[in-house]
Design a protein around this motif. Structure first.
Motif, mmCIF file in Angstrom:
data_model
loop_
_atom_site.group_PDB
_atom_site.id
_atom_site.type_symbol
_atom_site.label_atom_id
_atom_site.label_comp_id
_atom_site.label_asym_id
_atom_site.label_seq_id
_atom_site.Cartn_x
_atom_site.Cartn_y
_atom_site.Cartn_z
ATOM 1 N N GLN A 1 64.846 -20.663 88.105
ATOM 2 C CA GLN A 1 63.493 -20.056 88.138
ATOM 3 C C GLN A 1 62.394 -20.733 87.182
ATOM 4 O OE1 GLN A 1 66.118 -18.039 87.212
ATOM 5 N NE2 GLN A 1 65.922 -16.094 88.410
ATOM 6 N N GLN A 2 61.215 -20.531 87.676
ATOM 7 C CA GLN A 2 59.833 -21.186 86.959
ATOM 8 C C GLN A 2 59.977 -20.295 85.755
ATOM 9 O OE1 GLN A 2 56.350 -20.189 88.912
ATOM 10 N NE2 GLN A 2 55.326 -21.691 87.810
ATOM 11 N N VAL A 3 59.647 -20.992 84.635
ATOM 12 C CA VAL A 3 59.623 -20.405 83.432
ATOM 13 C C VAL A 3 58.163 -20.748 82.636
ATOM 14 C CG1 VAL A 3 60.698 -20.245 80.873
ATOM 15 C CG2 VAL A 3 62.168 -20.501 83.168
ATOM 16 N N VAL A 4 57.630 -19.610 81.940
ATOM 17 C CA VAL A 4 56.726 -19.532 81.136
ATOM 18 C C VAL A 4 57.218 -19.009 79.552
ATOM 19 C CG1 VAL A 4 54.513 -18.845 80.395
ATOM 20 C CG2 VAL A 4 54.858 -19.141 82.729
ATOM 21 N N LEU A 5 57.094 -20.114 78.613
ATOM 22 C CA LEU A 5 58.007 -19.683 77.343
ATOM 23 C C LEU A 5 56.934 -19.706 76.171
ATOM 24 C CD1 LEU A 5 60.441 -19.147 75.602
ATOM 25 C CD2 LEU A 5 60.535 -21.873 75.485
ATOM 26 N N VAL A 6 56.509 -18.501 75.589
ATOM 27 C CA VAL A 6 55.628 -18.563 74.617
ATOM 28 C C VAL A 6 56.573 -18.814 73.128
ATOM 29 C CG1 VAL A 6 54.179 -16.895 73.185
ATOM 30 C CG2 VAL A 6 54.024 -16.947 75.781
ATOM 31 N N THR A 7 56.343 -19.548 72.307
ATOM 32 C CA THR A 7 57.113 -20.016 71.277
ATOM 33 C C THR A 7 56.351 -20.577 70.007
ATOM 34 O OG1 THR A 7 59.106 -20.897 70.646
ATOM 35 C CG2 THR A 7 57.787 -22.202 72.359
ATOM 36 N N HIS A 8 57.024 -20.295 69.040
ATOM 37 C CA HIS A 8 56.447 -20.957 67.815
ATOM 38 C C HIS A 8 57.539 -21.939 67.509
ATOM 39 C CE1 HIS A 8 53.570 -18.568 66.278
ATOM 40 N NE2 HIS A 8 54.079 -17.397 66.453
ATOM 41 N N ASP A 9 58.591 -22.571 68.249
ATOM 42 C CA ASP A 9 59.642 -23.296 68.160
ATOM 43 C C ASP A 9 59.393 -24.513 69.081
ATOM 44 O OD1 ASP A 9 61.730 -24.936 67.633
ATOM 45 O OD2 ASP A 9 63.367 -23.270 67.827
#
Lengths: 230, 203
Positions: A181-189
Protein backbone atom coordinates in the motif's frame (compact mmCIF):
# COMPACT_ATOMS: atom_id res chain seq x y z
CA UNK A 1 -4.02 7.70 -4.13
CA UNK A 2 -3.68 11.39 -4.78
CA UNK A 3 -3.55 13.46 -1.59
CA UNK A 4 -4.43 17.11 -2.16
CA UNK A 5 -4.53 19.87 0.43
CA UNK A 6 -5.50 23.36 -0.70
CA UNK A 7 -5.06 26.30 1.69
CA UNK A 8 -5.72 24.11 4.72
CA UNK A 9 -5.84 25.80 8.10
CA UNK A 10 -7.05 24.12 11.26
CA UNK A 11 -7.68 25.61 14.70
CA UNK A 12 -8.60 24.20 18.07
CA UNK A 13 -10.32 27.18 19.65
CA UNK A 14 -7.89 30.08 19.44
CA UNK A 15 -4.89 27.85 18.72
CA UNK A 16 -3.88 27.35 15.09
CA UNK A 17 -2.43 23.87 14.66
CA UNK A 18 -2.09 23.96 10.87
CA UNK A 19 -1.70 27.13 8.85
CA UNK A 20 -2.27 27.46 5.13
CA UNK A 21 -0.94 24.09 3.99
CA UNK A 22 -1.08 23.38 0.28
CA UNK A 23 0.22 20.09 -1.04
CA UNK A 24 -0.25 17.47 -3.72
CA UNK A 25 1.23 13.99 -3.28
CA UNK A 26 0.76 10.55 -4.77
CA UNK A 27 4.13 9.10 -3.73
CA UNK A 28 4.16 5.52 -2.45
CA UNK A 29 6.09 6.32 0.74
CA UNK A 30 5.60 9.70 2.39
CA UNK A 31 7.26 10.57 5.70
CA UNK A 32 6.12 13.35 8.02
CA UNK A 33 8.45 14.79 10.67
CA UNK A 34 8.41 17.78 12.99
CA UNK A 35 8.66 18.80 16.63
CA UNK A 36 5.92 18.04 19.16
CA UNK A 37 2.93 20.27 18.50
CA UNK A 38 4.12 21.17 14.99
CA UNK A 39 0.88 19.99 13.36
CA UNK A 40 1.94 16.65 11.92
CA UNK A 41 -0.62 14.55 13.81
CA UNK A 42 -3.39 16.91 12.77
CA UNK A 43 -2.15 16.57 9.20
CA UNK A 44 -2.37 12.77 9.53
CA UNK A 45 -5.92 12.97 10.92
CA UNK A 46 -6.99 15.18 8.02
CA UNK A 47 -6.13 12.35 5.62
CA UNK A 48 -8.60 9.94 7.29
CA UNK A 49 -11.27 12.62 7.71
CA UNK A 50 -10.94 12.32 11.50
CA UNK A 51 -10.42 16.06 11.44
CA UNK A 52 -12.14 18.39 9.00
CA UNK A 53 -10.14 21.57 8.33
CA UNK A 54 -11.39 24.90 9.69
CA UNK A 55 -10.73 26.31 6.21
CA UNK A 56 -9.41 24.96 2.92
CA UNK A 57 -10.05 21.54 1.40
CA UNK A 58 -8.54 18.09 1.72
CA UNK A 59 -9.14 15.65 -1.12
CA UNK A 60 -8.18 11.99 -1.16
CA UNK A 61 -8.34 10.56 -4.66
CA UNK A 62 -10.76 13.34 -5.54
CA UNK A 63 -13.04 12.75 -2.52
CA UNK A 64 -13.57 15.72 -0.21
CA UNK A 65 -13.00 14.80 3.46
CA UNK A 66 -15.72 17.24 4.52
CA UNK A 67 -18.37 15.47 2.42
CA UNK A 68 -17.18 11.93 1.77
CA UNK A 69 -15.70 10.95 5.14
CA UNK A 70 -17.10 7.40 5.24
CA UNK A 71 -16.09 6.61 1.66
CA UNK A 72 -12.58 7.87 2.44
CA UNK A 73 -12.29 5.84 5.64
CA UNK A 74 -13.17 2.68 3.70
CA UNK A 75 -10.03 3.24 1.63
CA UNK A 76 -7.73 4.81 4.20
CA UNK A 77 -6.46 2.88 7.22
CA UNK A 78 -5.26 4.74 10.31
CA UNK A 79 -2.89 3.44 12.97
CA UNK A 80 -2.59 5.42 16.22
CA UNK A 81 0.42 5.96 18.49
CA UNK A 82 -1.14 4.15 21.45
CA UNK A 83 -2.46 0.73 20.40
CA UNK A 84 -4.48 0.44 23.62
CA UNK A 85 -6.72 3.20 22.36
CA UNK A 86 -7.21 1.44 19.04
CA UNK A 87 -7.84 -2.13 20.19
CA UNK A 88 -11.58 -2.29 20.80
CA UNK A 89 -12.26 -5.99 21.28
CA UNK A 90 -11.11 -8.20 24.16
CA UNK A 91 -9.20 -10.87 22.24
CA UNK A 92 -6.67 -10.79 19.40
CA UNK A 93 -8.79 -12.47 16.70
CA UNK A 94 -11.96 -10.61 17.69
CA UNK A 95 -10.19 -7.29 17.33
CA UNK A 96 -8.88 -8.13 13.87
CA UNK A 97 -12.38 -9.28 12.88
CA UNK A 98 -13.92 -6.03 14.15
CA UNK A 99 -12.74 -4.00 11.14
CA UNK A 100 -14.32 -6.53 8.76
CA UNK A 101 -17.87 -5.96 10.08
CA UNK A 102 -18.57 -3.26 7.53
CA UNK A 103 -17.60 -5.57 4.64
CA UNK A 104 -20.57 -7.88 5.47
CA UNK A 105 -18.54 -11.06 4.91
CA UNK A 106 -19.69 -14.54 5.95
CA UNK A 107 -18.34 -15.97 9.20
CA UNK A 108 -16.09 -18.38 7.36
CA UNK A 109 -14.69 -15.61 5.15
CA UNK A 110 -14.01 -13.48 8.24
CA UNK A 111 -12.33 -16.43 9.95
CA UNK A 112 -10.10 -17.10 6.93
CA UNK A 113 -9.06 -13.47 6.52
CA UNK A 114 -8.38 -13.04 10.23
CA UNK A 115 -6.32 -16.25 10.42
CA UNK A 116 -4.27 -15.24 7.36
CA UNK A 117 -3.69 -11.71 8.69
CA UNK A 118 -2.60 -12.98 12.12
CA UNK A 119 -0.28 -15.50 10.50
CA UNK A 120 1.40 -12.76 8.45
CA UNK A 121 1.85 -10.64 11.59
CA UNK A 122 3.35 -13.50 13.58
CA UNK A 123 0.35 -13.60 15.93
CA UNK A 124 -1.17 -16.73 14.43
CA UNK A 125 -0.58 -18.86 17.54
CA UNK A 126 -2.52 -16.57 19.85
CA UNK A 127 -5.92 -15.76 18.35
CA UNK A 128 -7.81 -16.16 21.64
CA UNK A 129 -5.40 -14.32 23.90
CA UNK A 130 -6.68 -11.24 25.72
CA UNK A 131 -5.42 -8.22 23.78
CA UNK A 132 -4.65 -6.24 26.94
CA UNK A 133 -2.09 -8.84 28.04
CA UNK A 134 0.03 -8.59 24.89
CA UNK A 135 3.40 -6.83 25.04
CA UNK A 136 3.65 -3.27 23.70
CA UNK A 137 5.16 -4.45 20.42
CA UNK A 138 2.56 -7.18 19.97
CA UNK A 139 -0.22 -4.69 20.67
CA UNK A 140 1.10 -2.36 17.98
CA UNK A 141 1.40 -5.28 15.56
CA UNK A 142 -2.19 -6.25 16.41
CA UNK A 143 -3.37 -2.67 15.84
CA UNK A 144 -1.57 -2.63 12.50
CA UNK A 145 -2.96 -6.05 11.54
CA UNK A 146 -6.50 -4.95 12.44
CA UNK A 147 -6.14 -2.07 9.99
CA UNK A 148 -4.39 -4.05 7.25
CA UNK A 149 -6.99 -6.83 7.24
CA UNK A 150 -9.45 -4.35 5.71
CA UNK A 151 -7.01 -3.92 2.80
CA UNK A 152 -6.86 -0.11 2.68
CA UNK A 153 -5.34 1.62 -0.35
CA UNK A 154 -3.60 4.17 1.85
CA UNK A 155 -2.22 3.54 5.33
CA UNK A 156 -1.63 6.48 7.67
CA UNK A 157 0.57 5.72 10.68
CA UNK A 158 0.76 8.31 13.44
CA UNK A 159 4.00 7.69 15.35
CA UNK A 160 3.47 3.92 15.54
CA UNK A 161 6.86 3.23 17.13
CA UNK A 162 7.01 6.00 19.75
CA UNK A 163 6.07 3.64 22.61
CA UNK A 164 8.19 0.72 21.39
CA UNK A 165 11.69 -0.54 22.16
CA UNK A 166 14.28 -0.88 19.40
CA UNK A 167 13.48 -4.53 18.61
CA UNK A 168 9.76 -3.87 18.23
CA UNK A 169 10.42 -0.65 16.33
CA UNK A 170 12.41 -2.69 13.80
CA UNK A 171 9.69 -5.33 13.68
CA UNK A 172 6.96 -2.78 12.95
CA UNK A 173 9.23 -0.98 10.46
CA UNK A 174 9.84 -4.32 8.72
CA UNK A 175 6.12 -4.95 8.37
CA UNK A 176 5.54 -1.43 7.04
CA UNK A 177 8.42 -1.74 4.55
CA UNK A 178 6.85 -4.85 3.01
CA UNK A 179 3.41 -3.32 2.53
CA UNK A 180 2.19 -2.95 -1.03
CA UNK A 181 0.00 0.00 0.00
CA UNK A 182 0.76 3.67 -0.16
CA UNK A 183 1.99 4.76 3.30
CA UNK A 184 2.06 8.08 5.13
CA UNK A 185 4.27 7.68 8.22
CA UNK A 186 4.39 10.34 10.93
CA UNK A 187 7.46 9.78 13.07
CA UNK A 188 10.18 11.24 15.26
CA UNK A 189 12.51 8.43 14.22
CA UNK A 190 14.14 9.65 11.03
CA UNK A 191 15.85 6.27 10.51
CA UNK A 192 12.46 4.85 9.59
CA UNK A 193 12.38 7.11 6.55
CA UNK A 194 15.17 5.28 4.71
CA UNK A 195 13.91 4.39 1.27
CA UNK A 196 10.98 6.79 1.43
CA UNK A 197 10.08 8.79 -1.66
CA UNK A 198 9.24 12.07 -0.01
CA UNK A 199 9.40 13.67 3.43
CA UNK A 200 7.34 16.61 4.74
CA UNK A 201 8.65 18.73 7.60
CA UNK A 202 6.22 20.65 9.81
CA UNK A 203 7.17 23.42 12.19
CA UNK A 204 4.87 25.69 14.20
CA UNK A 205 1.79 24.65 12.22
CA UNK A 206 3.41 25.22 8.83
CA UNK A 207 4.76 22.91 6.16
CA UNK A 208 8.32 24.23 6.03
CA UNK A 209 10.08 21.63 3.89
CA UNK A 210 9.03 19.06 1.32
CA UNK A 211 11.50 16.93 -0.56
CA UNK A 212 13.61 13.76 -0.74
CA UNK A 213 14.41 12.20 2.67
CA UNK A 214 18.08 13.20 2.79
CA UNK A 215 17.37 16.89 2.18
CA UNK A 216 14.28 17.05 4.37
CA UNK A 217 15.94 15.26 7.30
CA UNK A 218 19.00 17.54 7.10
CA UNK A 219 16.68 20.54 7.11
CA UNK A 220 14.84 19.09 10.12
CA UNK A 221 18.06 18.46 12.06
CA UNK A 222 19.14 22.06 11.51
CA UNK A 223 15.71 23.27 12.49
CA UNK A 224 15.78 21.31 15.74
CA UNK A 225 19.29 22.56 16.50
CA UNK A 226 17.94 26.08 15.91
CA UNK A 227 20.49 26.65 13.19
CA UNK A 228 19.62 28.16 9.83
CA UNK A 229 18.91 25.61 7.12
CA UNK A 230 21.64 25.29 4.48
CA UNK B 1 3.39 -14.10 26.04
CA UNK B 2 0.41 -14.18 28.36
CA UNK B 3 0.70 -14.05 32.12
CA UNK B 4 -2.83 -14.88 33.19
CA UNK B 5 -6.44 -14.62 32.15
CA UNK B 6 -8.35 -12.28 34.38
CA UNK B 7 -11.37 -10.08 34.77
CA UNK B 8 -13.92 -12.45 33.23
CA UNK B 9 -12.38 -12.39 29.76
CA UNK B 10 -12.80 -15.44 27.53
CA UNK B 11 -10.53 -18.39 28.27
CA UNK B 12 -10.20 -20.74 25.28
CA UNK B 13 -11.39 -24.28 25.93
CA UNK B 14 -13.45 -27.20 24.73
CA UNK B 15 -15.57 -27.95 27.79
CA UNK B 16 -19.32 -28.53 27.81
CA UNK B 17 -19.76 -24.93 28.95
CA UNK B 18 -17.55 -23.62 26.14
CA UNK B 19 -19.60 -25.54 23.59
CA UNK B 20 -22.98 -24.50 25.01
CA UNK B 21 -24.75 -21.82 22.94
CA UNK B 22 -24.16 -18.24 24.11
CA UNK B 23 -27.89 -17.46 24.03
CA UNK B 24 -28.67 -20.36 26.37
CA UNK B 25 -25.97 -19.31 28.81
CA UNK B 26 -27.16 -15.71 28.88
CA UNK B 27 -30.77 -16.77 29.34
CA UNK B 28 -29.72 -19.14 32.12
CA UNK B 29 -27.80 -16.34 33.82
CA UNK B 30 -30.84 -14.08 33.60
CA UNK B 31 -33.21 -16.70 35.06
CA UNK B 32 -30.87 -17.84 37.84
CA UNK B 33 -30.05 -14.22 38.68
CA UNK B 34 -33.75 -13.43 39.04
CA UNK B 35 -34.39 -16.60 41.07
CA UNK B 36 -31.67 -15.67 43.60
CA UNK B 37 -34.00 -13.16 45.25
CA UNK B 38 -35.81 -16.12 46.84
CA UNK B 39 -32.74 -17.24 48.75
CA UNK B 40 -33.07 -16.42 52.45
CA UNK B 41 -31.11 -19.12 54.29
CA UNK B 42 -27.28 -19.26 54.48
CA UNK B 43 -27.26 -22.97 53.61
CA UNK B 44 -29.16 -22.23 50.36
CA UNK B 45 -26.57 -19.64 49.35
CA UNK B 46 -23.78 -22.04 50.34
CA UNK B 47 -25.28 -24.72 48.12
CA UNK B 48 -25.45 -22.28 45.20
CA UNK B 49 -21.79 -21.37 45.73
CA UNK B 50 -20.81 -25.03 45.65
CA UNK B 51 -22.75 -25.51 42.40
CA UNK B 52 -21.14 -22.43 40.82
CA UNK B 53 -17.66 -23.59 41.88
CA UNK B 54 -18.46 -26.95 40.30
CA UNK B 55 -19.33 -25.03 37.13
CA UNK B 56 -15.81 -23.57 37.08
CA UNK B 57 -14.33 -27.04 37.40
CA UNK B 58 -16.68 -28.30 34.68
CA UNK B 59 -15.46 -25.46 32.44
CA UNK B 60 -11.85 -26.54 32.99
CA UNK B 61 -11.05 -23.21 34.65
CA UNK B 62 -9.64 -24.58 37.91
CA UNK B 63 -10.45 -23.55 41.45
CA UNK B 64 -8.22 -20.44 41.52
CA UNK B 65 -10.11 -18.68 38.71
CA UNK B 66 -13.31 -18.01 40.71
CA UNK B 67 -11.22 -16.59 43.56
CA UNK B 68 -9.52 -14.19 41.12
CA UNK B 69 -12.89 -13.06 39.79
CA UNK B 70 -14.19 -11.95 43.18
CA UNK B 71 -10.96 -10.57 44.62
CA UNK B 72 -11.68 -6.99 43.43
CA UNK B 73 -15.02 -7.14 45.30
CA UNK B 74 -13.63 -7.62 48.80
CA UNK B 75 -14.28 -4.03 49.89
CA UNK B 76 -17.89 -4.07 48.69
CA UNK B 77 -18.49 -7.43 50.36
CA UNK B 78 -16.84 -6.31 53.60
CA UNK B 79 -18.90 -3.12 53.77
CA UNK B 80 -22.13 -5.00 52.96
CA UNK B 81 -21.46 -7.70 55.52
CA UNK B 82 -20.31 -5.16 58.11
CA UNK B 83 -23.51 -3.15 57.73
CA UNK B 84 -25.68 -6.19 58.39
CA UNK B 85 -23.50 -7.33 61.29
CA UNK B 86 -23.81 -3.90 62.93
CA UNK B 87 -27.58 -4.30 62.64
CA UNK B 88 -27.28 -7.70 64.33
CA UNK B 89 -28.30 -9.68 61.22
CA UNK B 90 -25.45 -12.14 60.81
CA UNK B 91 -27.57 -14.56 58.79
CA UNK B 92 -28.64 -11.74 56.47
CA UNK B 93 -24.97 -10.73 56.12
CA UNK B 94 -24.15 -14.23 54.89
CA UNK B 95 -27.12 -14.39 52.52
CA UNK B 96 -26.56 -10.96 50.91
CA UNK B 97 -22.79 -11.24 50.47
CA UNK B 98 -23.16 -14.86 49.32
CA UNK B 99 -25.80 -13.87 46.77
CA UNK B 100 -23.54 -11.15 45.36
CA UNK B 101 -20.73 -13.71 45.10
CA UNK B 102 -22.97 -16.21 43.30
CA UNK B 103 -24.15 -13.57 40.82
CA UNK B 104 -20.67 -12.25 40.03
CA UNK B 105 -19.21 -15.75 39.74
CA UNK B 106 -22.04 -16.88 37.45
CA UNK B 107 -21.70 -13.83 35.19
CA UNK B 108 -17.93 -14.35 35.03
CA UNK B 109 -18.45 -18.05 34.26
CA UNK B 110 -20.52 -17.05 31.23
CA UNK B 111 -17.98 -14.53 29.92
CA UNK B 112 -15.02 -16.82 30.68
CA UNK B 113 -16.51 -19.60 28.55
CA UNK B 114 -18.06 -17.51 25.75
CA UNK B 115 -16.34 -15.51 23.05
CA UNK B 116 -17.24 -11.82 23.17
CA UNK B 117 -18.33 -11.95 19.54
CA UNK B 118 -20.81 -14.74 20.38
CA UNK B 119 -22.18 -12.70 23.30
CA UNK B 120 -22.44 -9.64 21.09
CA UNK B 121 -24.29 -11.64 18.41
CA UNK B 122 -26.88 -12.67 21.02
CA UNK B 123 -27.24 -9.14 22.36
CA UNK B 124 -27.63 -7.76 18.82
CA UNK B 125 -30.29 -10.38 18.01
CA UNK B 126 -32.12 -9.65 21.29
CA UNK B 127 -32.01 -5.91 20.62
CA UNK B 128 -33.29 -6.30 17.04
CA UNK B 129 -36.96 -5.59 17.97
CA UNK B 130 -35.86 -2.30 19.53
CA UNK B 131 -34.95 -1.16 16.02
CA UNK B 132 -38.61 -0.20 15.60
CA UNK B 133 -38.20 2.54 18.19
CA UNK B 134 -34.96 3.83 16.70
CA UNK B 135 -32.43 1.77 18.68
CA UNK B 136 -29.51 0.51 16.58
CA UNK B 137 -28.94 -3.15 17.64
CA UNK B 138 -25.35 -3.11 16.33
CA UNK B 139 -24.61 -0.12 18.54
CA UNK B 140 -26.02 -1.99 21.54
CA UNK B 141 -23.73 -4.93 20.73
CA UNK B 142 -20.75 -2.62 20.34
CA UNK B 143 -21.46 -1.05 23.73
CA UNK B 144 -21.45 -4.50 25.35
CA UNK B 145 -18.16 -5.42 23.64
CA UNK B 146 -16.56 -2.13 24.65
CA UNK B 147 -17.80 -2.55 28.21
CA UNK B 148 -16.05 -5.91 28.46
CA UNK B 149 -12.91 -4.58 26.78
CA UNK B 150 -12.72 -1.49 29.02
CA UNK B 151 -12.65 -3.38 32.33
CA UNK B 152 -8.94 -4.33 32.05
CA UNK B 153 -8.15 -0.92 30.56
CA UNK B 154 -9.61 0.96 33.54
CA UNK B 155 -7.98 -1.43 36.00
CA UNK B 156 -4.65 -0.82 34.27
CA UNK B 157 -5.19 2.96 34.45
CA UNK B 158 -6.03 2.63 38.15
CA UNK B 159 -2.81 0.64 38.69
CA UNK B 160 -0.77 3.35 36.94
CA UNK B 161 -2.38 6.11 39.01
CA UNK B 162 -1.80 4.17 42.23
CA UNK B 163 1.88 3.69 41.33
CA UNK B 164 2.22 7.42 40.60
CA UNK B 165 0.53 8.16 43.96
CA UNK B 166 2.95 5.92 45.84
CA UNK B 167 5.93 7.46 44.02
CA UNK B 168 4.79 10.91 45.18
CA UNK B 169 3.91 9.81 48.70
CA UNK B 170 0.18 10.52 48.39
CA UNK B 171 -0.99 7.05 49.34
CA UNK B 172 -3.89 8.07 51.56
CA UNK B 173 -5.49 10.78 49.44
CA UNK B 174 -8.68 9.60 47.68
CA UNK B 175 -8.72 12.79 45.60
CA UNK B 176 -5.16 12.22 44.39
CA UNK B 177 -6.37 8.84 43.15
CA UNK B 178 -9.79 9.72 41.75
CA UNK B 179 -8.97 12.90 39.82
CA UNK B 180 -6.13 11.55 37.64
CA UNK B 181 -8.02 8.29 37.14
CA UNK B 182 -11.10 10.11 35.84
CA UNK B 183 -8.95 12.39 33.66
CA UNK B 184 -7.09 9.42 32.16
CA UNK B 185 -10.29 7.45 31.67
CA UNK B 186 -11.90 10.39 29.85
CA UNK B 187 -8.79 10.85 27.71
CA UNK B 188 -8.85 7.15 26.86
CA UNK B 189 -12.55 7.36 26.00
CA UNK B 190 -11.76 10.26 23.67
CA UNK B 191 -9.02 8.31 21.89
CA UNK B 192 -11.21 5.22 21.72
CA UNK B 193 -14.01 7.22 20.12
CA UNK B 194 -11.62 8.51 17.47
CA UNK B 195 -10.32 4.97 16.84
CA UNK B 196 -13.85 3.63 16.49
CA UNK B 197 -14.58 6.22 13.83
CA UNK B 198 -11.31 5.42 12.06
CA UNK B 199 -12.17 1.71 12.11
CA UNK B 200 -15.59 2.23 10.59
CA UNK B 201 -17.79 1.74 13.66
CA UNK B 202 -20.16 4.39 12.35
CA UNK B 203 -20.53 2.75 8.93
Amino acid sequence: MLIELAGVTHRYGERTVLADVTLSADDRRIGVIGANGSGKSTFARLLDALVVPSSGTVRIDGLDTARDARAIRRRVGFCFTDPDAQIVMPTVAEDVAFGLRRLKLTKSEVHQRVAAALERAGLGDHPDHPAHLLSGGQKQLLALTSVLVTEPDLLVLDEPTTLLDLRNTRRVAGVVAELPQQVVLVTHDVELLDGFDRVLVFDQARLVADGPPAEAVTFYRHLMAREPAP
Amino acid sequence: MIGSYDFGLYVPGDSVLHRAPAGGKLLGLLLVGAALIWLDRPWQVGLCLVVVFAGYLLGGLGWRTPIRQVRPLWLLLAVTAGLHLVLGEWQRALVVTGTILVLVLLAALVTLTTRTTALVDVVVAAARPLGRIGVDPDRVGLIVALGIRCVPVVLSLAGDVRDAQRARGLTTSPRAFAVPLVVRALRHADSLGEALVARGADD
